[in-house]
Each structure stands twice: as structure tokens, then as C-alpha cells.
Design a protein around this motif. Sequence first.
Motif, mmCIF file in Angstrom:
data_model
loop_
_atom_site.group_PDB
_atom_site.id
_atom_site.type_symbol
_atom_site.label_atom_id
_atom_site.label_comp_id
_atom_site.label_asym_id
_atom_site.label_seq_id
_atom_site.Cartn_x
_atom_site.Cartn_y
_atom_site.Cartn_z
ATOM 1 N N ARG A 196 37.016 35.912 53.857
ATOM 2 C CA ARG A 196 35.894 35.634 54.753
ATOM 3 C C ARG A 196 34.538 35.960 54.132
ATOM 4 O O ARG A 196 33.522 35.350 54.467
ATOM 5 C CB ARG A 196 36.080 36.429 56.053
ATOM 6 C CG ARG A 196 34.999 36.214 57.072
ATOM 7 C CD ARG A 196 35.320 36.911 58.374
ATOM 8 N NE ARG A 196 34.130 37.028 59.188
ATOM 9 C CZ ARG A 196 33.273 38.038 59.140
ATOM 10 N NH1 ARG A 196 33.488 39.035 58.318
ATOM 11 N NH2 ARG A 196 32.207 38.064 59.904
ATOM 12 N N SER A 197 34.501 36.888 53.186
ATOM 13 C CA SER A 197 33.204 37.387 52.721
ATOM 14 C C SER A 197 32.951 37.214 51.226
ATOM 15 O O SER A 197 31.915 37.668 50.739
ATOM 16 C CB SER A 197 33.061 38.876 53.070
ATOM 17 O OG SER A 197 34.090 39.629 52.481
ATOM 18 N N GLN A 198 33.829 36.519 50.489
ATOM 19 C CA GLN A 198 33.627 36.414 49.039
ATOM 20 C C GLN A 198 34.023 35.036 48.502
ATOM 21 O O GLN A 198 35.042 34.464 48.889
ATOM 22 C CB GLN A 198 34.458 37.487 48.312
ATOM 23 C CG GLN A 198 33.994 38.913 48.606
ATOM 24 C CD GLN A 198 34.911 39.949 47.978
ATOM 25 O OE1 GLN A 198 36.132 39.824 48.031
ATOM 26 N NE2 GLN A 198 34.328 40.976 47.379
ATOM 27 N N ILE A 199 33.198 34.539 47.583
ATOM 28 C CA ILE A 199 33.476 33.313 46.832
ATOM 29 C C ILE A 199 33.441 33.675 45.346
ATOM 30 O O ILE A 199 32.531 34.380 44.898
ATOM 31 C CB ILE A 199 32.421 32.229 47.117
ATOM 32 C CG1 ILE A 199 32.445 31.830 48.596
ATOM 33 C CG2 ILE A 199 32.637 31.002 46.236
ATOM 34 C CD1 ILE A 199 31.287 30.920 48.989
ATOM 35 N N ILE A 200 34.419 33.211 44.589
ATOM 36 C CA ILE A 200 34.439 33.518 43.159
ATOM 37 C C ILE A 200 34.268 32.253 42.327
ATOM 38 O O ILE A 200 34.594 31.150 42.759
ATOM 39 C CB ILE A 200 35.754 34.212 42.736
ATOM 40 C CG1 ILE A 200 36.963 33.292 42.991
ATOM 41 C CG2 ILE A 200 35.915 35.546 43.448
ATOM 42 C CD1 ILE A 200 38.256 33.800 42.373
ATOM 43 N N ASN A 201 33.733 32.445 41.123
ATOM 44 C CA ASN A 201 33.745 31.406 40.099
ATOM 45 C C ASN A 201 35.057 31.583 39.335
ATOM 46 O O ASN A 201 35.261 32.596 38.656
ATOM 47 C CB ASN A 201 32.544 31.575 39.173
ATOM 48 C CG ASN A 201 32.440 30.480 38.121
ATOM 49 O OD1 ASN A 201 33.419 29.799 37.816
ATOM 50 N ND2 ASN A 201 31.260 30.340 37.552
ATOM 51 N N THR A 202 35.952 30.620 39.446
ATOM 52 C CA THR A 202 37.296 30.781 38.876
ATOM 53 C C THR A 202 37.294 30.847 37.350
ATOM 54 O O THR A 202 38.281 31.271 36.754
ATOM 55 C CB THR A 202 38.217 29.634 39.337
ATOM 56 O OG1 THR A 202 37.638 28.373 38.997
ATOM 57 C CG2 THR A 202 38.415 29.703 40.844
ATOM 58 N N GLU A 203 36.205 30.452 36.722
ATOM 59 C CA GLU A 203 36.106 30.575 35.261
ATOM 60 C C GLU A 203 36.092 32.037 34.821
ATOM 61 O O GLU A 203 36.367 32.345 33.649
ATOM 62 C CB GLU A 203 34.832 29.880 34.759
ATOM 63 C CG GLU A 203 34.876 28.368 34.820
ATOM 64 C CD GLU A 203 35.860 27.784 33.814
ATOM 65 O OE1 GLU A 203 35.625 27.939 32.605
ATOM 66 O OE2 GLU A 203 36.862 27.182 34.249
ATOM 67 N N TYR A 204 35.784 32.947 35.750
ATOM 68 C CA TYR A 204 35.694 34.371 35.410
ATOM 69 C C TYR A 204 37.002 35.119 35.685
ATOM 70 O O TYR A 204 37.074 36.330 35.468
ATOM 71 C CB TYR A 204 34.556 35.024 36.193
ATOM 72 C CG TYR A 204 33.178 34.650 35.686
ATOM 73 C CD1 TYR A 204 32.452 35.503 34.856
ATOM 74 C CD2 TYR A 204 32.602 33.431 36.025
ATOM 75 C CE1 TYR A 204 31.196 35.154 34.390
ATOM 76 C CE2 TYR A 204 31.351 33.070 35.558
ATOM 77 C CZ TYR A 204 30.648 33.935 34.738
ATOM 78 O OH TYR A 204 29.414 33.592 34.266
ATOM 79 N N ILE A 205 38.029 34.425 36.150
ATOM 80 C CA ILE A 205 39.307 35.090 36.429
ATOM 81 C C ILE A 205 39.997 35.482 35.126
ATOM 82 O O ILE A 205 40.159 34.657 34.220
ATOM 83 C CB ILE A 205 40.245 34.170 37.250
ATOM 84 C CG1 ILE A 205 39.656 33.907 38.631
ATOM 85 C CG2 ILE A 205 41.640 34.799 37.378
ATOM 86 C CD1 ILE A 205 40.461 32.921 39.459
ATOM 87 N N THR A 206 40.394 36.727 35.027
ATOM 88 C CA THR A 206 41.154 37.184 33.865
ATOM 89 C C THR A 206 42.578 37.579 34.216
ATOM 90 O O THR A 206 43.445 37.619 33.341
ATOM 91 C CB THR A 206 40.462 38.397 33.195
ATOM 92 O OG1 THR A 206 40.330 39.454 34.162
ATOM 93 C CG2 THR A 206 39.088 38.012 32.665
ATOM 94 N N GLU A 207 42.827 37.862 35.489
ATOM 95 C CA GLU A 207 44.156 38.319 35.873
ATOM 96 C C GLU A 207 44.398 38.025 37.353
ATOM 97 O O GLU A 207 43.494 38.151 38.185
ATOM 98 C CB GLU A 207 44.271 39.830 35.628
ATOM 99 C CG GLU A 207 45.668 40.380 35.725
ATOM 100 C CD GLU A 207 45.737 41.861 35.322
ATOM 101 O OE1 GLU A 207 46.710 42.522 35.702
ATOM 102 O OE2 GLU A 207 44.800 42.322 34.635
ATOM 103 N N ILE A 208 45.631 37.612 37.665
ATOM 104 C CA ILE A 208 46.043 37.383 39.049
ATOM 105 C C ILE A 208 47.356 38.120 39.271
ATOM 106 O O ILE A 208 48.319 37.929 38.519
ATOM 107 C CB ILE A 208 46.236 35.883 39.347
ATOM 108 C CG1 ILE A 208 44.950 35.106 39.059
ATOM 109 C CG2 ILE A 208 46.664 35.673 40.797
ATOM 110 C CD1 ILE A 208 45.103 33.606 39.196
#
Length: 240
Positions: A194-206
Motif C-alpha cells: 500500500r505504501s511503497q513502489i520499487i524500481n525493479t532494476e534495483y532488486i538484488t535479492e528476493i
Amino acid sequence: MDTYKTIIIDDERLAREEVKRALENYPEFEIIGEESNVEKAKALIESTHPDIIFLDIHMPKKSGFDLLEELGTVPEVVFTTAYDQYAVKAFEVNALDYIVKPIREERFAKAIEKIKKGFTKREEESPAPFLLHKKIFIKDGESCYFIPISSISLIESVENYAKLHFDGKTVLIKRSLNLLEEKMDPSLFFRINRSQIINTEYITEINPYFNNKLQITLSTGEKLDVSNRQSAKFKKWNSL
């Protein structure tokens, strides 16, 4: 907007009937459902995608605020409650209005006017999405920035503001998270809760998290929890 898809959520049947009667004077509000608790209301909202919900605060087991916390995408909200002490918190979660029961006709008319103005303003503030290679101008107090969209790693909702994270800096701007979600490139920016949007290019780990949720780590160091609904959506969005 010609019609407003509307859901009424209140644990008391008579209270739901009260809202329905008040809406009879406004045929542009199409009531598509009603529920008496958070779990059923959450399922109904996620399956029907209403424009607006009339929401009680005190309900069995979970409150109206709990419902909003559990939703990935939150429709516009008007609180209808017998308690006046939660008004400040209601507007902190960007509610369009806060009506204390019993509902008075003249007060409800003012709420309807506010709702329509809120939707009109949102439509006017929704230009074409930003292109990733473009730069945007941001003013933060006495400081000004002209940054590439691609440098934004995270966007967070902070009351009536959005906090942008870029190049090791954070800046608050007077914009709603819903508006920024509409403007960002959906092939790269993803709303994780509800409160956060990410730039998926910055993902390093899931990593898997409890209750089938995901936890995402960004290259900037943040560990972020993805809501249950958005975790399922992310798995579909990001798979072959």
C-alpha cells in the motif's frame, strides 16, 4: 467520471442501509456490493476494483484501518463511523472525507461534493507516464534536482507526500502514491504494498516470507516486505 463503483463496508446492517438510503439521491454512485467484515470486504474489493468505499472503523476482529493496510491498491475512501476521535488518522491515510453517524442529509451532500472534486482533481493530475530515459525536475525546499527517472529506486507514501529515493538522497514531494504509480513505467516500477513502489532494476535479492509473501532486497540496502496480494501479482508479472 459518469459512474462511481461503490462498496459499503460496515458490520451493522442498519448502518449499511443508512448509507444506501443516503446514496439514493445520487444515482451516479453504483453500489456494486456490501460487506460486514474486513476479510470479506478485502476479497470483494480485490475482485471488483471499486472506485470508492464507504468504510466503518470499528468492526469485529479487524478495523477499517486494518483493511486499508492489507490492500495492495486502495480505492478512494470515505469513513462512516460513530466515533469522531479517529478523524486525524483517517486523513493521514488520504481519506476523502470522514462522516460521523448518524448521517445527516446536508453533511452527506457536502461529502458527495468533496468526492466528485477529489476524482476530478485526480483525473486532471494524470498526464502521460514518464519515459524512463527522461529527466524530471524536483524542488525540495531550497534545493532543486533534475534527475533521470531511472535513478529513482524507491517511492514511499508519507501521509500526504511521496518520498523519492535516488542517488543516496530522499526528497518529499506533494503527490499521492496512486498518482505516481500511474505515471511510472509499469514495465519497471512495481507497487509492492500500500505504501511503497520499487524500481525493479534495483532488486538484488528476493526471498520467501511468511504467509506466501515475498521480501525484496534492493541494491541500496533496503529490505522490503511485499503484501500477500502483490506477492502473487509479482510472481506472475516476473515469470515466463
